[in-house]
Design a protein around this motif. Structure first.
Motif, short mmCIF file in Angstrom:
data_model
loop_
_atom_site.label_atom_id
_atom_site.label_comp_id
_atom_site.label_asym_id
_atom_site.label_seq_id
_atom_site.Cartn_x
_atom_site.Cartn_y
_atom_site.Cartn_z
N THR A 36 -0.67 26.75 -1.60
CA THR A 36 -0.56 26.58 -0.15
C THR A 36 0.63 27.40 0.35
O THR A 36 1.29 28.08 -0.43
CB THR A 36 -0.34 25.09 0.21
OG1 THR A 36 0.94 24.67 -0.29
CG2 THR A 36 -1.44 24.20 -0.36
N VAL A 38 3.52 26.29 1.27
CA VAL A 38 4.82 25.76 0.85
C VAL A 38 4.98 25.62 -0.66
O VAL A 38 6.09 25.50 -1.15
CB VAL A 38 5.13 24.40 1.53
CG1 VAL A 38 5.38 24.57 3.01
CG2 VAL A 38 4.04 23.39 1.27
N CYS A 74 11.55 22.19 -1.48
CA CYS A 74 11.59 20.86 -0.89
C CYS A 74 11.56 21.03 0.63
O CYS A 74 12.33 21.82 1.18
CB CYS A 74 12.86 20.14 -1.33
SG CYS A 74 13.10 18.52 -0.55
N VAL A 75 10.70 20.29 1.30
CA VAL A 75 10.59 20.43 2.75
C VAL A 75 11.77 19.82 3.50
O VAL A 75 11.96 20.10 4.68
CB VAL A 75 9.26 19.85 3.29
CG1 VAL A 75 8.08 20.62 2.78
CG2 VAL A 75 9.14 18.36 3.00
N ARG A 76 12.58 19.02 2.82
CA ARG A 76 13.74 18.41 3.48
C ARG A 76 15.03 19.20 3.26
O ARG A 76 15.80 19.41 4.19
CB ARG A 76 13.94 16.98 2.99
CG ARG A 76 12.88 16.04 3.47
CD ARG A 76 13.20 14.61 3.09
NE ARG A 76 12.06 13.74 3.35
CZ ARG A 76 11.86 12.59 2.74
NH1 ARG A 76 12.72 12.17 1.83
NH2 ARG A 76 10.81 11.87 3.02
N PHE A 137 1.28 17.81 -0.22
CA PHE A 137 1.21 18.37 1.13
C PHE A 137 2.61 18.72 1.63
O PHE A 137 2.80 19.74 2.28
CB PHE A 137 0.53 17.36 2.06
CG PHE A 137 0.38 17.84 3.46
CD1 PHE A 137 -0.46 18.91 3.76
CD2 PHE A 137 1.08 17.25 4.51
CE1 PHE A 137 -0.59 19.38 5.06
CE2 PHE A 137 0.94 17.71 5.81
CZ PHE A 137 0.10 18.77 6.08
N GLN A 138 3.57 17.86 1.33
CA GLN A 138 4.97 18.10 1.68
C GLN A 138 5.82 17.90 0.43
O GLN A 138 6.24 16.78 0.15
CB GLN A 138 5.43 17.18 2.80
CG GLN A 138 4.74 17.45 4.11
CD GLN A 138 5.36 16.66 5.25
OE1 GLN A 138 5.80 15.54 5.07
NE2 GLN A 138 5.39 17.27 6.42
N LEU A 140 8.72 17.44 -2.22
CA LEU A 140 10.08 16.92 -2.15
C LEU A 140 10.74 17.04 -3.52
O LEU A 140 10.08 16.87 -4.54
CB LEU A 140 10.09 15.44 -1.74
CG LEU A 140 9.53 15.10 -0.36
CD1 LEU A 140 9.43 13.59 -0.20
CD2 LEU A 140 10.40 15.69 0.71
#
Length: 193
Positions: A36, A38, A74-76, A137-138, A140
């Protein structure tokens, strides 16, 4: 979407007799866009794929597994995430006439069927579908990742617990302009008050 020739396997020697089997092993650099936006398999990293191809009445059943390296962020907190994983797939590649029959029956998924080529089978399609379903999907680095400080952009997990930034309410900025400068030389108490 282009496919990698190394993931296209020859099936000329796979008999069309139902139940006939051919084992294949492919070691190749990963194609682009295997994942994907990300997280995914970096282009050019090693892919080792083992599959068993079985002739079926409507096509060829491809059952396999691939060892890949997955990279993301990591999305955060934007920390790099790297992991080796094994992806399993189990897909039926339809012969052209069997696919036409599915279309004729108004099968809703007929447009997404994998097709047997004249002399080959593209295993990238099955690998891509199986891999994307296993990716978060996200992503971490940890479920309780605190993310980044909104002021300085540093990782909150790397900062002391009392980390903060002085922020004055912008509505008071006009009043602050009326106060004399604190280090203004010669300002007496009477002049300030």
């Amino acid at each position: 979407m282009t496919t990698t020739a190394a993931l296209v396997v020859d099936i000329v020697d796979l008999p069309r007799q139902v139940g006939a089997v051919k084992d294949v092993r492919v070691e190749t650099p990963a194609p682009a866009d295997l994942g994907t936006d990300v997280i995914g398999v970096p282009e050019g990293s090693a892919v080792v794929l083992d599959a068993q191809l079985t002739s079926m009445e409507d096509g060829v059943l491809a059952r396999g597994r691939a060892d890949v390296h997955v990279h993301g962020r990591c999305v955060r907190c934007l920390r790099d995430l790297d992991e080796d994983r094994t992806v399993a797939f189990d897909e039926l590649y339809y012969l052209p006439q069997a696919a036409k029959a599915q279309v004729a029956e108004d099968d809703e998924e007929a447009d997404d069927l994998f097709l047997v080529g004249e002399t080959d089978l593209d295993l990238e399609l099955a690998l891509r579908d199986a891999l994307v379903l296993t990716l978060p999907f996200q992503p971490l680095c940890r479920q309780d990742c605190a993310g980044l400080c909104s002021q300085c952009g540093e990782r909150l997990d790397d900062l002391p617990p009392d980390h903060h930034h002085e922020q004055l309410d912008p509505r008071w900025s006009a009043l602050a302009a009326l106060l004399p400068e604190q280090d203004e030389p010669g300002a007496s108490r009477e002049e300030q008050g």
